[in-house]
Enzyme design. Structure first.
Site, PDB file in Angstrom:
ATOM      1  NE  ARG A 176      -1.847  -1.447   3.268  1.00  0.00           N
ATOM      2  CZ  ARG A 176      -1.877  -0.559   4.610  1.00  0.00           C
ATOM      3  NH1 ARG A 176      -2.462   0.664   4.674  1.00  0.00           N
ATOM      4  NH2 ARG A 176      -1.027  -0.856   5.635  1.00  0.00           N
ATOM      5  CE  LYS A 196       2.450   0.001   4.267  1.00  0.00           C
ATOM      6  NZ  LYS A 196       2.953  -1.674   4.745  1.00  0.00           N
TER       7      LYS A 196
HETATM    8  C1  LIG Z   1       1.680  -9.332   1.398  1.00  0.00           C
HETATM    9  C2  LIG Z   1       0.673  -8.386   0.719  1.00  0.00           C
HETATM   10  C3  LIG Z   1       0.608  -7.277   1.295  1.00  0.00           C
HETATM   11  C4  LIG Z   1       1.478  -6.678   2.601  1.00  0.00           C
HETATM   12  O1  LIG Z   1       2.544  -6.140   2.296  1.00  0.00           O
HETATM   13  P1  LIG Z   1       3.523  -5.365   3.219  1.00  0.00           P
HETATM   14  O2  LIG Z   1       4.740  -5.123   2.317  1.00  0.00           O
HETATM   15  O3  LIG Z   1       3.914  -6.314   4.269  1.00  0.00           O
HETATM   16  O4  LIG Z   1       2.632  -4.329   3.638  1.00  0.00           O
HETATM   17  C5  LIG Z   1      -0.124  -6.232   0.918  1.00  0.00           C
HETATM   18  N1  LIG Z   1      -1.106  -6.747  -0.367  1.00  0.00           N
HETATM   19  C6  LIG Z   1      -0.767  -7.683  -1.143  1.00  0.00           C
HETATM   20  C7  LIG Z   1      -1.594  -8.027  -2.097  1.00  0.00           C
HETATM   21  C8  LIG Z   1       0.083  -8.946  -0.199  1.00  0.00           C
HETATM   22  O5  LIG Z   1      -0.134 -10.016  -0.943  1.00  0.00           O
END
Ligand SMILES: *Cc1c(COP(=O)(O)O)cnc(C)c1O
Length: 891
Positions: A623, A628
């Protein structure tokens, strides 16, 4: 289990051998005369009769007297090609009214999917029948999001029928890969929190824990992200436009959910009320079977959808008032239309609150109805049910259970409170203050008058107990009160969840420590250390290795000797012994290259950009959020571009080629995040068309990030970025997925990065940036001092401000947030070490041999990050439940 039977087959006879003795079977409840049902009994009374009490319960119907019937339902559908072909054709012709000659790949998918679903539903029935017969304790995982992605391939792998289906489809001219691509992702989530819920139900099923997910069935998901002129544009995600094989509608499982109205006090018991209201919506269940891998257990995600037919006003319709006639339906339906409706407006906030309550009320009513069939007293609920709150969104489940127990089941306050707190546990997911859920008291009082009263009482009793132990500490009482005494009073949902649960957990070691020192500091003092624990997140090895990375999976299976690692990641350890095996190393490298080639194709198809699989693939997909720091990443790219432009052509030929991949959605109302997307796309446009640069640097933004996109992207990364400001990312889970797929992390000392570093070893991870305990001091300093960008960061700002990427005015607010807004996310602090870390990555990648070693060693040490480990810890330390396998293991 007998495998010789056709289930959905007109040509293969039933094996009735086990069921030839006609058994005399006493029905559990007296048979009802059909005539009296049809003619005399009203709809509601009929339901009551069949259900044997309990509104909307699934009902205790007379047991089947026909053993042939039962044997038929218990004998597994045969697994041979003829049976599979037969069932696919049956669905093609009878479910979809097609003939084999008019079958396109869309219908090949649907017919195949429905034939797989038959098997899942059969196992679903057996699993639930079994768990109910043995009186197994069940975990109910409540989550507003389930980011499950696609199901077809996952189900084929779980049932171990992938090759069989590939064969059958191949016979009629289809490639399984193309058929799999016909499926649309279930759009039921947003990011990591929703994917975590999906991984956990996958692990519950695969580890044989009786467990259900509960959520909402959003008709339009969150949104589909389109990129138009570089900007994110949101469109409805109409994922339910074509038939969805992976859900099963349960018109018989429906519960009334009330809103608004008024209270009538019980004349006998002062704290008991009757809640009267005319605004009542029906929530109807849809079940999504969740296949366990290597087991016959099938889990379930039960999703609620608003049922609206009863709200159609025929009188208004007949009077020509068509809008009036359907207005009630629209008002109800919007409750389950969209995930996270934009709550920038008051209407949006109210909608969100009603949505959360619909979810909680239907779920709790369902759990109670199931429990009541056991005939046990309500105080024994915690012996058969554990409820986990995935973040604060389902917290209204606590007052809703209190309401049911006190007002409807006649328990005393103390009995109800004891039962409730023993049933619930709460997972916290964030420390960002803006993400802390709060509801204005007047709004809650209007929409949920009974629950507001219960929350007041919970708070009163809680504060009284604290006052007894810490007399006269008014500051403490104000700090921990569930009701925040601000200008308009607010209900602090995290505090309610904490007080109403027997355990509270964070999602990575650092995060669990931080919440004990910040938001729950006083609660630790009052309720004791033991209540606050850590459960580091995990990801499913089924989806995040076996399904998304077939080539690497084949290598692992070869090294391990069998496929047991798919349900037991500790087996990955043997890879360590392969690290010097030349042939193995070569295959490992080739698998990564193949995944990169596959991603290059995907990038071309989704963006039209050509990238070379020989470059270093540098990925940040998640996101889009300021914490981030995608902004820091793109500023790093700009600085790289600036350096490349200063070089001579001869110098540039010595540079390592790099493809920088971004993907992710920004919340619809989050303006800054959307500007970051625009900046990324503007930089991409300039860099990618700069002939001087060519393949040395490419920048890609892949639109509409999803689980399926992630399954293409993650196995192809060489380096992935997890660069949140220290202390802001609770855990992260994509960091785990990347390393499990042989990628290396470039990251800050934050969230689960830290534990990943501990497991794989310092050599295998590139850390940079300030530490969590330093952040407050830096922020404080920057509030009073002008942030000073280093030369590199300044060069990037200069390039933007000289209109290199289009009108600089568009991007000025992003620069201002750093230079004039106190640089809350500490870009100026971390940028120098970020640039250094990139240099270290480049130097390491040039040593291909060492890089392969890092990659293999990392994967071999990732066992901890399986969601199986996480779920087992929850089961043992929070839920107190045990595995209950239905049949024998199938691996
Ligand atoms: C794993 C995943 C996330 C989480 O990502 P982070 O980098 O840990 O925030 C978000 N969206 C999708 C589609 C995922 O597979």
């Amino acid at each position: 289990m007998d495998r010789d039977n056709g289930y959905f087959s007109s040509t293969i006879p039933l094996n009735t051998a086990k069921a030839t003795t006609p058994g005399v079977h006493e029905p559990d409840v007296p048979a009802v005369q059909p005539t009296s049902l049809k003619r005399v009994v009203s709809g509601a009374a009929l339901k009551e009769l069949l259900a044997g009490g309990g509104p909307g319960a699934q009902g205790k119907t007379p047991a089947c007297e026909d053993n042939e019937f039962r044997a038929y339902s218990h004998s597994e559908i045969a697994r041979d090609a003829a049976t599979i072909k037969n069932s696919v054709v049956m669905h093609l012709t009878t479910t979809f009214l097609r003939t084999p000659d008019s079958m396109d790949s869309g219908h090949a998918y649907l017919a195949s999917a429905f034939s797989v679903r038959d098997r899942l539903l059969q196992r679903w029935n057996l699993t639930n029948e079994y768990h109910s017969n043995i009186g197994a304790k069940t975990i109910y995982y409540m989550s507003l999001e389930f980011l499950v992605g696609r199901t077809f391939d996952n189900a084929l792998l779980a049932l171990q029928l992938r090759d069989e289906y590939a064969g059958v489809l191949g016979d009629v001219g289809f490639r399984l890969e193309d058929i799999i691509d016909e499926e649309r992702d279930a759009a039921l989530g947003n990011g990591g929190l929703g994917r975590l819920a999906a991984c956990y139900v996958d692990s519950m099923a695969s580890s044989n824990y009786p467990g259900w997910g509960y959520g909402l069935r959003y008709r339009y998901g969150m949104f589909q992200q389109q990129i138009i002129n570089g900007y994110q544009v949101e469109a409805p995600d109409c994922w339910l436009d074509s038939p969805n094989p992976w859900e099963f509608p349960r018109a018989d499982v429906t519960y009334p959910v009330k809103f608004y109205g008024h209270l009538v006090r019980d004349p006998e018991v002062s704290y008991r009320y009757k809640w009267e209201s005319n605004v009542v919506y029906d929530a109807m269940a849809f079940d999504m079977p969740v296949p366990g891998y290597g087991t016959e257990n099938v889990g379930n995600i039960r999703l609620w959808s608003c049922k609206t037919n009863g709200l159609f006003d025929l009188n208004k319709f007949n009077a020509g008032d068509y809008q009036g006639a359907t207005g009630g339906q629209v008002a109800a339906q919007i409750l389950t239309d969209v995930l996270y409706p934009n709550d920038n407006t008051n209407e949006g906030k109210e909608l969100r609150l009603r949505q959360e309550f619909l979810f909680c009320s239907a779920t709790l009513q369902d759990i109670i109805a199931r429990f009541k069939k056991t005939g046990k007293p309500m105080t024994q609920l915690p012996e058969l049910a554990a409820i986990q709150l995935n973040d604060t969104h389902p917290t209204l489940g606590i007052p809703e259970l209190m309401r049911i127990l006190i007002d409807e089941e006649g328990l005393s306050w103390d009995e109800a409170w004891d039962t409730t707190t023993k049933t619930f546990a709460f997972t916290n997911h964030t420390v960002l203050p803006e993400a802390m859920e709060k509801w204005p008291v007047p709004m809650m009082d209007k929409i949920l008058p009974r629950h507001m009263g219960i929350i007041y009482d919970i708070n009163l009793f809680f504060l009284q107990s604290v006052e007894e132990r810490f007399p006269k500490d008014r500051e403490l009482l104000r700090n921990i009160s569930i009701i925040e005494e601000s200008n308009s009073q607010q209900v602090r949902m995290a505090y309610l969840a904490c007080v109403g649960s027997h355990k509270v957990n964070g999602v990575a070691a650092i995060h669990s420590d931080i919440i004990k020192q910040t938001i729950f500091k006083d609660f630790v003092r009052i309720q004791g250390e033991d209540k606050f624990i850590n459960k580091t997140n995990g990801v499913s090895p089924r989806r995040w290795v076996n399904e998304c990375n077939p080539d690497m999976s084949r290598l692992i299976t070869e090294a391990v000797g069998d496929r047991s690692w798919i349900n037991d990641l500790t087996k990955l350890k043997v890879l360590e012994s392969k690290v010097d095996d030349k042939e193995f190393r070569q295959s490992w490298w080739e698998a990564k290259q193949k995944n990169k080639a596959r991603l290059a194709e995907y990038i071309l198809a989704t963006t039209g950009i050509n990238v070379s699989p020989d470059a270093l693939f540098d990925v940040q997909v998640k996101r889009i959020h300021e914490y981030k720091r995608q902004l820091m990443n793109i500023l790093g790219v700009i600085y790289r571009y600036h350096r490349l432009k200063q070089m001579s052509a001869a110098e540039r030929t010595k540079e390592l080629h790099r493809v920088v991949v971004f993907a992710g959605k920004a919340a619809a109302g989050y303006w800054v995040a959307k500007q970051v997307i625009k900046l990324i796309n503007s930089v991409a446009e300039v860099v990618n068309s700069d002939e001087e640069i060519g393949d040395v640097l490419k920048v890609v933004f892949i639109p509409d990030y999803s689980v399926t996109a992630a399954e293409y992207i993650i196995p192809a990364s060489d380096i992935s970025q997890h660069i949140s400001t220290a202390g802001t990312e609770a855990s992260g889970t994509s960091n785990m997925k990347f390393v499990l797929n042989g990628g290396i992390i470039l990251g800050t000392v934050d969230g689960a990065n830290i534990e990943i570093g501990e497991e794989v070893g310092e050599e295998q991870i590139f850390f940079f940036g300030c530490l969590a305990h330093e952040v407050d001091e830096f922020r404080h300093y920057l509030r009073f001092h002008q942030p000073k960008p280093d030369e590199a960061l300044q060069a990037a700002f200069d390039m933007i401000q000289s209109n290199t990427f289009g009108d600089a005015h568009i991007f000025q607010p992003l620069i201002d947030a750093v230079l004039c807004g106190g640089d809350v996310y500490l870009l100026t602090v971390d940028f120098p070490s970020y640039v250094e870390a990139h240099k270290a990555v480049e130097a390491a990648y040039r040593q291909h041999d060492d890089w392969v070693t890092k990659s293999i060693l990392s994967v071999s040490r990732m066992a901890k990050f399986s969601s199986d480990r996480a779920v087992q810890e929850y089961a043992e330390e929070i839920w107190n439940i045990e595995p209950a396998p239905v049949g024998k293991s199938t691996v």
